[in-house]
Design an enzyme around this catalytic site. Structure first.
Site, PDB file in Angstrom:
ATOM      1  N   GLY A 176     -16.265 -17.327   6.698  1.00  0.00           N
ATOM      2  CA  GLY A 176     -17.693 -17.124   6.455  1.00  0.00           C
ATOM      3  C   GLY A 176     -18.144 -17.948   5.261  1.00  0.00           C
ATOM      4  O   GLY A 176     -17.409 -18.093   4.282  1.00  0.00           O
ATOM      5  N   ALA A 209       4.590  -9.603 -17.712  1.00  0.00           N
ATOM      6  CA  ALA A 209       4.968  -8.180 -17.676  1.00  0.00           C
ATOM      7  C   ALA A 209       3.733  -7.319 -17.470  1.00  0.00           C
ATOM      8  O   ALA A 209       3.552  -6.296 -18.119  1.00  0.00           O
ATOM      9  CB  ALA A 209       5.687  -7.794 -18.969  1.00  0.00           C
ATOM     10  N   GLY A 210       2.859  -7.754 -16.554  1.00  0.00           N
ATOM     11  CA  GLY A 210       1.696  -6.934 -16.192  1.00  0.00           C
ATOM     12  C   GLY A 210       2.090  -5.988 -15.069  1.00  0.00           C
ATOM     13  O   GLY A 210       3.279  -5.808 -14.772  1.00  0.00           O
ATOM     14  N   VAL A 211       1.091  -5.399 -14.445  1.00  0.00           N
ATOM     15  CA  VAL A 211       1.344  -4.391 -13.406  1.00  0.00           C
ATOM     16  C   VAL A 211       2.196  -4.983 -12.276  1.00  0.00           C
ATOM     17  O   VAL A 211       3.220  -4.405 -11.887  1.00  0.00           O
ATOM     18  CB  VAL A 211      -0.004  -3.880 -12.829  1.00  0.00           C
ATOM     19  N   ALA A 225       3.805 -14.121 -11.981  1.00  0.00           N
ATOM     20  CA  ALA A 225       2.815 -13.036 -11.813  1.00  0.00           C
ATOM     21  C   ALA A 225       1.971 -12.964 -13.083  1.00  0.00           C
ATOM     22  O   ALA A 225       2.035 -12.002 -13.844  1.00  0.00           O
ATOM     23  CB  ALA A 225       3.539 -11.715 -11.546  1.00  0.00           C
ATOM     24  N   VAL A 226       1.199 -14.032 -13.287  1.00  0.00           N
ATOM     25  CA  VAL A 226       0.434 -14.134 -14.537  1.00  0.00           C
ATOM     26  C   VAL A 226      -1.046 -13.797 -14.328  1.00  0.00           C
ATOM     27  O   VAL A 226      -1.873 -14.066 -15.192  1.00  0.00           O
ATOM     28  CB  VAL A 226       0.557 -15.546 -15.159  1.00  0.00           C
ATOM     29  N   ALA A 245      -8.186  -2.099  -6.227  1.00  0.00           N
ATOM     30  CA  ALA A 245      -8.721  -1.826  -4.893  1.00  0.00           C
ATOM     31  C   ALA A 245      -9.805  -0.751  -4.937  1.00  0.00           C
ATOM     32  O   ALA A 245     -10.841  -0.873  -4.272  1.00  0.00           O
ATOM     33  CB  ALA A 245      -7.588  -1.391  -3.975  1.00  0.00           C
ATOM     34  N   HIS A 299       1.824  27.126 -10.855  1.00  0.00           N
ATOM     35  CA  HIS A 299       3.150  27.099 -11.492  1.00  0.00           C
ATOM     36  C   HIS A 299       4.228  27.232 -10.428  1.00  0.00           C
ATOM     37  O   HIS A 299       4.091  28.071  -9.543  1.00  0.00           O
ATOM     38  CB  HIS A 299       3.259  28.249 -12.493  1.00  0.00           C
TER      39      HIS A 299
HETATM   40  C1  LIG Z   1       1.336  -7.225  -5.499  1.00  0.00           C
HETATM   41  C2  LIG Z   1       0.011  -6.549  -5.733  1.00  0.00           C
HETATM   42  C3  LIG Z   1      -0.040  -5.178  -5.866  1.00  0.00           C
HETATM   43  C4  LIG Z   1      -1.259  -4.544  -6.068  1.00  0.00           C
HETATM   44  N1  LIG Z   1      -1.270  -3.190  -6.202  1.00  0.00           N
HETATM   45  C5  LIG Z   1      -2.437  -2.551  -6.409  1.00  0.00           C
HETATM   46  C6  LIG Z   1      -2.475  -1.136  -6.512  1.00  0.00           C
HETATM   47  O1  LIG Z   1      -1.451  -0.460  -6.417  1.00  0.00           O
HETATM   48  N2  LIG Z   1      -3.678  -0.544  -6.694  1.00  0.00           N
HETATM   49  C7  LIG Z   1      -4.832  -1.263  -6.804  1.00  0.00           C
HETATM   50  O2  LIG Z   1      -5.905  -0.671  -6.993  1.00  0.00           O
HETATM   51  N3  LIG Z   1      -4.827  -2.612  -6.705  1.00  0.00           N
HETATM   52  C8  LIG Z   1      -3.663  -3.260  -6.510  1.00  0.00           C
HETATM   53  N4  LIG Z   1      -3.661  -4.628  -6.369  1.00  0.00           N
HETATM   54  C9  LIG Z   1      -4.956  -5.334  -6.463  1.00  0.00           C
HETATM   55  C10 LIG Z   1      -5.746  -5.200  -5.159  1.00  0.00           C
HETATM   56  O3  LIG Z   1      -4.985  -5.747  -4.115  1.00  0.00           O
HETATM   57  C11 LIG Z   1      -7.078  -5.929  -5.278  1.00  0.00           C
HETATM   58  O4  LIG Z   1      -7.779  -5.459  -6.404  1.00  0.00           O
HETATM   59  C12 LIG Z   1      -7.922  -5.669  -4.039  1.00  0.00           C
HETATM   60  O5  LIG Z   1      -7.276  -6.158  -2.884  1.00  0.00           O
HETATM   61  C13 LIG Z   1      -9.292  -6.365  -4.165  1.00  0.00           C
HETATM   62  O6  LIG Z   1     -10.039  -6.117  -3.031  1.00  0.00           O
HETATM   63  P1  LIG Z   1     -11.147  -7.137  -2.517  1.00  0.00           P
HETATM   64  O7  LIG Z   1     -11.726  -6.501  -1.304  1.00  0.00           O
HETATM   65  O8  LIG Z   1     -12.037  -7.499  -3.623  1.00  0.00           O
HETATM   66  O9  LIG Z   1     -10.362  -8.467  -2.135  1.00  0.00           O
HETATM   67  P2  LIG Z   1      -9.133  -8.791  -1.188  1.00  0.00           P
HETATM   68  O10 LIG Z   1      -8.310  -7.593  -0.911  1.00  0.00           O
HETATM   69  O11 LIG Z   1      -8.467  -9.959  -1.798  1.00  0.00           O
HETATM   70  O12 LIG Z   1      -9.801  -9.200   0.188  1.00  0.00           O
HETATM   71  C14 LIG Z   1     -10.596 -10.321   0.328  1.00  0.00           C
HETATM   72  C15 LIG Z   1     -10.592 -10.747   1.783  1.00  0.00           C
HETATM   73  O13 LIG Z   1     -11.605 -11.722   1.974  1.00  0.00           O
HETATM   74  C16 LIG Z   1     -11.115 -12.762   2.814  1.00  0.00           C
HETATM   75  N5  LIG Z   1     -11.927 -13.952   2.552  1.00  0.00           N
HETATM   76  C17 LIG Z   1     -12.104 -14.599   1.376  1.00  0.00           C
HETATM   77  N6  LIG Z   1     -12.994 -15.590   1.509  1.00  0.00           N
HETATM   78  C18 LIG Z   1     -13.369 -15.591   2.813  1.00  0.00           C
HETATM   79  C19 LIG Z   1     -14.263 -16.381   3.558  1.00  0.00           C
HETATM   80  N7  LIG Z   1     -14.975 -17.343   2.994  1.00  0.00           N
HETATM   81  N8  LIG Z   1     -14.394 -16.105   4.883  1.00  0.00           N
HETATM   82  C20 LIG Z   1     -13.692 -15.100   5.476  1.00  0.00           C
HETATM   83  N9  LIG Z   1     -12.845 -14.321   4.793  1.00  0.00           N
HETATM   84  C21 LIG Z   1     -12.691 -14.553   3.480  1.00  0.00           C
HETATM   85  C22 LIG Z   1      -9.660 -12.886   2.372  1.00  0.00           C
HETATM   86  O14 LIG Z   1      -8.897 -13.539   3.378  1.00  0.00           O
HETATM   87  C23 LIG Z   1      -9.298 -11.412   2.221  1.00  0.00           C
HETATM   88  O15 LIG Z   1      -8.883 -10.876   3.444  1.00  0.00           O
HETATM   89  C24 LIG Z   1      -2.459  -5.294  -6.143  1.00  0.00           C
HETATM   90  C25 LIG Z   1      -2.418  -6.683  -5.985  1.00  0.00           C
HETATM   91  C26 LIG Z   1      -1.205  -7.303  -5.779  1.00  0.00           C
HETATM   92  C27 LIG Z   1      -1.179  -8.782  -5.602  1.00  0.00           C
END
Ligand SMILES: Cc1cc2nc3c(=O)[nH]c(=O)nc-3n(C[C@H](O)[C@H](O)[C@H](O)COP(=O)(O)OP(=O)(O)OC[C@H]3O[C@@H](n4cnc5c(N)ncnc54)[C@H](O)[C@@H]3O)c2cc1C
Length: 475
Positions: A122, A189-191, A276-277, A327, A451
């Site tokens: 999109g 050493a982040g999440v 993982a920075v 998320a 409890h």
């Molecule tokens: C290893 C790891 C572990 C994590 N664990 C946690 C956790 O335990 N709890 C937590 O809260 N968060 C966690 N996170 C962070 C969490 O994944 C993100 O904060 C969350 O996914 C963000 O949601 P979003 O909808 O903004 O984006 P995303 O989940 O990144 O989704 C964006 C979507 O948009 C699509 N997209 C982008 N541009 C376009 C386009 N132009 N056209 C069509 N599609 C497009 C992408 O393909 C993707 O599917 C983790 C992240 C990682 C990497």
């Protein structure tokens, strides 16, 4: 004739798919476009969170924690198992199956809510139009009365350690290792670094985490960070603070990492290296040149507190805008954007967003750290309660950690709750509700907690803030 919708959402991660469902529930016609492709070449909704983040990482953390407990804790319960083995292929099959079930579930939710899930790319054009390039078929232009940008984020790649998909990898590839590396380096050493480091360390990898900051978990309360650092050390995670990677060279045998610390230049040889920075907003190809949406210098879509962009009727939410990359933050922004489009009142309380790290012990907090309250100048009191004095934690054989409650001295309002210990990620929900309702310490003190339960530690920490803990000597 071109298609037209009340709302077009670009991105079906936890921000976008939730926004789409909410908008449809509010009676609007909705399309949600997503281009995510998994490593098997199949498209899937759910974004980073469901495919390569929150969900697969928690699946692996659970499997490896059970393995660790079987090896180290079962004996204490009188259970003998003989040698315990981990079949990595089965573990990974389970992870993939959980991901498949949940991402497939979104397609079902879209159908039930009458959201058109469109698979492809999109791009926001000018004048309330979205260009949709399907995976198969011709490019279309869609009329959209409102657009929600939910494009998410992608791992930051360092010039000194470019990803090669094999030896030097990002978090997604590190979730899909097919065998346990003998040694593993983690930059950051982040999440994400701590969770992935824990997964592979529990399976026997010698894990070294290199962190540029001098303070461990700088964003967490210091008391919590101290307990966590001690526990991670005990688990064999070698966390080097104040260490800045300067290069990473991959060879047939592994990766040689060079870093600088207070003692000078150091090298580390590892079989694999996870970088993982952090993550950067993913806005590649999202906006036509004349779309009019402003990005900041780091690529984030600029929005106000209600997620409105610089273009009327265009909103942006989740990881592609300011704020914590979480998320649940993305989802709540999605709900708010849909509500506002429908003309409803809605807001996100950015002061009350829980953070959780799913290591063992888990770490979770909401509200302000003690350091933040101190520097605000407000007078405050704190109460802590150790899990070592909690009956349920003893039964679980998980007594490390504590709950800490920070409250205002003047009106008793709870300002922050910090937990390191078993199920911290679940326990924090009570604290989130308390802060959302501006509860006082006394409210928590007078709330009956079952409890024996881990939640009693939250109750006792609230009591301890007024030196009234009942199952611990008040100090
Ligand atoms: C290893 C790891 C572990 C994590 N664990 C946690 C956790 O335990 N709890 C937590 O809260 N968060 C966690 N996170 C962070 C969490 O994944 C993100 O904060 C969350 O996914 C963000 O949601 P979003 O909808 O903004 O984006 P995303 O989940 O990144 O989704 C964006 C979507 O948009 C699509 N997209 C982008 N541009 C376009 C386009 N132009 N056209 C069509 N599609 C497009 C992408 O393909 C993707 O599917 C983790 C992240 C990682 C990497």
């Amino acid at each position: 004739m071109s298609k037209s919708y009340d709302v077009v959402v670009i991105g079906a991660g936890p921000g976008g798919y939730i926004a789409a469902i909410r908008a449809a529930q509010l009676g609007m016609t909705v399309a949600c476009i997503d281009e995510w492709k998994n490593k098997d070449g199949k498209n899937a909704f759910g974004g980073t969170c469901l495919n390569a983040g929150c969900i697969p990482s928690k699946a692996l953390l659970e499997s490896t924690e059970l393995f660790h407990r079987a090896q180290h804790e079962f004996k204490k319960h009188g259970i003998s198992t003989g040698d315990v083995a981990m079949d990595v292929a089965t573990m990974q099959k389970r992870r993939a199956s959980i991901v498949r079930q949940l991402t497939g579930g979104i397609a079902g939710l879209f159908k039930a809510n009458k959201v058109d899930g469109l698979v492809g790319h999109g791009r926001l054009l000018s004048g309330s139009k979205v260009e949709f390039t399907p995976v198969e078929g011709d490019v279309e232009t869609i009329d959209a009365k409102n657009v929600i940008l939910a494009a998410g984020s992608t791992p930051i790649e360092l010039g000194v350690a470019p990803f090669d998909g094999d030896k030097i990898v990002d978090s997604w590839a590190a979730l899909e290792f097919e065998s346990v590396p003998e040694s593993l380096g983690v930059i950051g050493a982040g999440v994400v670094g701590l969770e992935l480091g824990s997964v592979w360390a529990r399976l026997g990898a010698k894990v070294t985490i290199i962190e540029a900051m001098d303070d461990f978990l700088f964003m967490a309360d210091r008391d919590v960070a101290k307990v966590a650092a001690k526990d991670f050390k005990k688990q064999g995670l070698d966390i080097k603070l104040g260490a800045k990677m300067t290069s990473a060279q991959a060879s047939a045998n592994g990766v040689t990492v060079t870093y600088e610390d207070a003692a000078g230049t150091q090298t580390l040889d590892v079989e694999k290296l996870i970088v993982a920075v952090g993550r950067r907003p993913f806005s590649d190809g999202l906006l036509a040149d004349d779309a009019g949406v402003t990005l900041d210098e780091r690529g984030f879509v600029v929005v106000d507190d209600e997620c409105r962009t610089s273009v009327k009727n265009v909103y942006a939410i989740g990881d592609c805008v300011r704020g914590p990359m979480l998320a649940h933050k993305a989802s709540e922004e999605g709900v708010m954007a849909a509500d506002l489009i429908a003309g409803e009142t809605s807001e996100v309380n950015y002061d009350v967003i829980p953070s959780v790290i799913y290591t063992a012990p888990e770490i979770a907090w909401v509200g302000k750290t003690e350091e933040e309250v101190k520097s605000s100048g407000r007078s405050y009191k704190t109460g802590s309660f150790p899990f070592a004095a909690n009956g349920r934690a003893k039964a679980l054989e998980q007594t490390s950690g504590m709950v800490k409650v920070i409250s205002a001295e003047d009106d008793d309002e709870i300002l922050g709750v910090h937990i390191v210990g078993p199920m911290a990620g679940e326990l924090i929900a009570e604290a989130v509700l308390a802060l959302e309702f501006s509860a006082s310490t006394e409210d928590l003190q007078r709330t009956i907690h079952a409890h024996p339960s881990l939640a009693e530690a939250v109750h006792e920490a609230a009591l301890a803030a007024d030196k009234r803990a009942l199952n611990y000597i008040n100090r």
